[in-house]
Scaffold this motif. Structure first.
Motif, PDB file in Angstrom:
ATOM      1  N   MET A  48     -34.097  27.668  15.606  1.00 33.03           N
ATOM      2  CA  MET A  48     -33.423  26.435  15.169  1.00 33.03           C
ATOM      3  C   MET A  48     -34.475  25.455  14.645  1.00 33.03           C
ATOM      4  O   MET A  48     -34.951  24.596  15.377  1.00 33.03           O
ATOM      5  CB  MET A  48     -32.673  25.813  16.355  1.00 33.03           C
ATOM      6  CG  MET A  48     -31.731  26.772  17.074  1.00 33.03           C
ATOM      7  SD  MET A  48     -30.797  25.969  18.405  1.00 33.03           S
ATOM      8  CE  MET A  48     -32.076  25.667  19.618  1.00 33.03           C
ATOM      9  N   GLY A  64     -37.015  17.894  12.562  1.00 28.67           N
ATOM     10  CA  GLY A  64     -37.941  16.823  12.204  1.00 28.67           C
ATOM     11  C   GLY A  64     -37.774  16.412  10.746  1.00 28.67           C
ATOM     12  O   GLY A  64     -37.662  15.227  10.433  1.00 28.67           O
ATOM     13  N   ARG A 110     -38.111  11.377  14.442  1.00 27.90           N
ATOM     14  CA  ARG A 110     -37.888  12.816  14.622  1.00 27.90           C
ATOM     15  C   ARG A 110     -36.890  13.114  15.741  1.00 27.90           C
ATOM     16  O   ARG A 110     -36.113  14.075  15.654  1.00 27.90           O
ATOM     17  CB  ARG A 110     -39.217  13.530  14.910  1.00 27.90           C
ATOM     18  CG  ARG A 110     -40.182  13.535  13.733  1.00 27.90           C
ATOM     19  CD  ARG A 110     -41.500  14.183  14.115  1.00 27.90           C
ATOM     20  NE  ARG A 110     -41.324  15.561  14.545  1.00 27.90           N
ATOM     21  CZ  ARG A 110     -41.283  16.608  13.708  1.00 27.90           C
ATOM     22  NH1 ARG A 110     -41.420  16.425  12.412  1.00 27.90           N
ATOM     23  NH2 ARG A 110     -41.122  17.819  14.174  1.00 27.90           N
ATOM     24  N   ALA A 116     -35.405  27.092  21.602  1.00 29.85           N
ATOM     25  CA  ALA A 116     -35.311  25.636  21.755  1.00 29.85           C
ATOM     26  C   ALA A 116     -36.673  24.951  21.832  1.00 29.85           C
ATOM     27  O   ALA A 116     -36.838  23.828  21.371  1.00 29.85           O
ATOM     28  CB  ALA A 116     -34.503  25.301  23.004  1.00 29.85           C
TER      29      ALA A 116
HETATM   30  C1  IPE Z   1     -37.193  22.543  15.506  1.00 26.14           C
HETATM   31  O1  IPE Z   1     -37.329  21.506  14.606  1.00 26.14           O
HETATM   32  C2  IPE Z   1     -37.064  22.051  16.922  1.00 26.14           C
HETATM   33  C3  IPE Z   1     -38.238  22.320  17.777  1.00 26.14           C
HETATM   34  C4  IPE Z   1     -39.286  22.988  17.418  1.00 26.14           C
HETATM   35  C5  IPE Z   1     -38.203  21.778  19.123  1.00 26.14           C
HETATM   36  P1  IPE Z   1     -38.746  20.907  14.209  1.00 26.14           P
HETATM   37  O2  IPE Z   1     -39.047  19.759  15.095  1.00 26.14           O
HETATM   38  O3  IPE Z   1     -39.780  21.979  14.198  1.00 26.14           O
HETATM   39  O4  IPE Z   1     -38.461  20.407  12.744  1.00 26.14           O
HETATM   40  P2  IPE Z   1     -39.465  20.422  11.520  1.00 26.14           P
HETATM   41  O5  IPE Z   1     -39.928  21.836  11.337  1.00 26.14           O
HETATM   42  O6  IPE Z   1     -40.593  19.504  11.872  1.00 26.14           O
HETATM   43  O7  IPE Z   1     -38.653  19.931  10.371  1.00 26.14           O
END
Ligand code: IPE
Ligand code: IPE
Ligand code: MG
Length: 241
Positions: free
Chosen positions: A18, A22, A32, A62
């Motif tokens: 998933m 961010g 974020r 997760a």
């Molecule tokens: C995934 O989304 C969630 C986790 C890793 C906890 P990200 O936080 O990695 O999102 P991006 O990759 O920075 O957009």
């Protein structure tokens, strides 16, 4: 699964990386953590649709063993989100007869969170509508390292004869011992890598990388992906008949 077996026509175990929370937030000028909250809200919709489309096992990535490297505020925000998610969803998951289990190394997690995880696992232990596995502080290399330590201890103490170690017995030492291998692994957000997810288990998995950011990933898109893989021939190394 060996090369001799017939290729399954079903996609029963889907695992999802998933990713993209961010970026979803940053593109909107939001913190974020707002993206993570939106992402957590998506989980319900994906869980709910699984039994309708023949998915019996859903495994969600997760939090990885590498995610501790993020800013302290993001890590603690994620941990409190996990606590809130479990507290809020426990009853509902149980009502929907979902069995929930966690994979990964719990020892580094907050005791309060560990307790909530154990409670959710116990409460839903007899459910059989869907098997939901949440990978929390999970890393494929970490999992294999822990498995090898236990295996080495068992061998040193005479519980295992090194001669008897085979692929099946190694399968009992990894966190997913109760799970079939994933048929399909989906990653959102456009990144084409597996980021330490299910290294041992993914030997013959199909992969789908979609550009959609996780907070925008809908049950419709998920259903379409699963449908596109259902019936696809998987040879497990064998030639076609
Ligand atoms: C995934 O989304 C969630 C986790 C890793 C906890 P990200 O936080 O990695 O999102 P991006 O990759 O920075 O957009
Ligand atoms: C993988 O995503 C981990 C989860 C989705 C929980 P990351 O965003 O952490 O992976 P990298 O850093 O892009 O490889
Ligand atoms: Mg990411």
């Amino acid at each position: 699964m060996t090369g001799q077996e017939k290729a399954p026509r079903k996609v029963e175990h889907v695992a999802i990386i998933m990713d993209g929370n961010g970026r979803w937030a940053t593109r909107r000028g939001l913190p974020r953590l707002v993206g993570h909250r939106k992402g957590a809200a998506r989980v319900r919709e994906i869980v709910d649709i699984c039994p309708d489309i023949g998915v019996k096992y859903l495994t969600l990535y997760a939090f990885s063993t590498e995610n501790w490297k993020r800013a302290e505020a993001e890590v603690s925000g994620l941990m409190s989100l996990f606590r809130r998610y479990i507290t809020r969803e426990t009853e509902r998951l149980h009502e929907h007869r979902v069995r929930v289990r966690f994979i990964g190394d719990r020892s580094r997690l907050d005791p309060k969170l560990i307790k909530l995880m154990a409670r959710l696992e116990e409460k839903t232990a007899k459910n059989d509508h869907l098997n939901l596995t949440i990978a929390l502080n999970y890393g494929g290399r970490d999992e294999l390292t822990r498995a090898m330590k236990t295996l080495a201890e068992d061998a040193a103490e005479g519980r295992v004869d090194p001669e008897d170690i085979n692929e099946q017995s190694i399968g009992f030492y990894v966190d997913t011992r109760y799970l079939p291998d994933p048929d399909l692994i989906i990653r959102t957000s456009g990144e084409k890598r597996i980021s330490n997810f299910l290294l041992w288990q993914s030997a013959y998995a199909e992969y789908e990388f979609v550009p959609t950011l996780w907070p925008d990933f809908t049950a419709e898109e998920f259903t379409a992906i699963v449908a596109s893989f259902t019936g696809r021939e998987r040879r497990f190394g064998a030639a076609t008949a």
